[in-house]
Design a protein around this motif. Structure first.
Motif, mmCIF file in Angstrom:
data_model
loop_
_atom_site.group_PDB
_atom_site.id
_atom_site.type_symbol
_atom_site.label_atom_id
_atom_site.label_comp_id
_atom_site.label_asym_id
_atom_site.label_seq_id
_atom_site.Cartn_x
_atom_site.Cartn_y
_atom_site.Cartn_z
ATOM 1 N N TYR A 96 -6.355 2.320 2.403
ATOM 2 C CA TYR A 96 -6.229 1.088 1.626
ATOM 3 C C TYR A 96 -5.403 1.346 0.369
ATOM 4 N N ASP A 97 -4.781 0.274 -0.105
ATOM 5 C CA ASP A 97 -4.060 0.320 -1.371
ATOM 6 C C ASP A 97 -4.442 -0.943 -2.145
ATOM 7 N N GLU A 98 -3.603 -1.344 -3.069
ATOM 8 C CA GLU A 98 -3.945 -2.501 -3.902
ATOM 9 C C GLU A 98 -3.870 -3.825 -3.143
ATOM 10 N N LYS A 99 -3.152 -3.822 -2.005
ATOM 11 C CA LYS A 99 -2.916 -5.088 -1.315
ATOM 12 C C LYS A 99 -3.555 -5.197 0.063
ATOM 13 N N ALA A 100 -3.823 -4.065 0.714
ATOM 14 C CA ALA A 100 -4.288 -4.139 2.102
ATOM 15 C C ALA A 100 -5.342 -3.073 2.413
#
Length: 246
Positions: A232-236
């Motif tokens: 995961y990252d900041e968007k997904a």
């Protein structure tokens, strides 16, 4: 001699006590496993019940549409006769949309998975979430129905919970395909904020929920020597699962 007898008695007592405690813990552990399995069966039964209830409702609605189809055709014909072509085309398009909603989509040959996807598709639509689902020519019949429910229901429920709180990109991508001797499952959803982790485990943000969904998925995958990777990252938020296709 008395001290030796006392010592032996204590040792035997400790051994008996250890065996007793071990049996208690094993019994508790087995009871928890049975309780967890019962919850999974209840989850599967609930999904199937809601699915067939939905089918019954759609069947009743389709009967109403078919009953009025003559009137609908007459209305469209009259609109064309008075040169209201745009209204006639819009009326026809609305009828098509109604029929599309009444139909059940076919995604896979696996009956249980098809039920789950249709159920979660409807739930996602309730939150204005688009569920983009593509399934290749894969055979998952070797996976027990209860494990199919555990894996895919929890994956999609978690994705919907995350996506419903986003303001943009309210879409979930589900991909299932075959690669060499493996079945690969990918699910991606948008994130509004990073997930919470506690002692290396992801914590549920749902009220009165202990966040055991991912743990249940892992336990189900272990039966088939499958593994799960989460990124995961900041968007997904992405979940990748690989299962040997034995």
């Amino acid at each position: 001699m008395e001290d030796i007898i006392l010592l032996l008695t204590n040792i035997v007592s400790i051994i008996v006590l250890n065996i007793f405690i071990t049996n208690i813990f094993q019994s508790i552990s087995k009871n928890n496993e049975l309780k967890n399995e019962l919850q999974l069966y209840e989850q599967q039964a609930k999904i199937q019940y809601e699915y067939y209830t939905s089918l019954e409702s759609k069947y009743e609605n389709s009967r109403k549409i078919v009953h009025d189809v003559k009137n609908h055709l007459q209305t469209i014909e009259n609109l064309y006769e008075i040169n209201e072509h745009e209204k006639a085309e819009q009326y026809t398009e609305d009828i098509y949309k109604i029929f599309d909603k009444l139909g059940q989509k076919y995604y896979t040959t696996n009956k249980v998975l098809n039920i789950i996807i249709n159920d979660k598709m409807q739930r996602a639509e309730n939150f204005n979430i688009s569920l983009d689902c593509k399934i290749g020519d894969v055979n998952i019949e070797f996976i027990k129905d209860i494990d199919v429910t555990t894996i895919f229901s929890n994956l999609l429920d978690n994705a919907i919970e995350c996506a419903k709180d986003t303001f943009e990109n309210k879409v979930i991508f589900l991909r299932i395909d075959k690669f060499n001797d493996f079945i690969v499952i990918n699910i991606t959803n948008a994130l509004e904020k990073p997930p919470i982790k506690d002692n290396g485990n992801f914590k549920s943000t749902k009220k009165n929920h202990n966040g055991i969904g991912l743990q249940n998925i892992k336990r189900a995958l272990e039966k088939y020597e499958g593994n799960m990777r989460i990124e995961y990252d900041e968007k997904a938020f992405k979940v990748n699962i690989v299962i040997p296709n034995n």
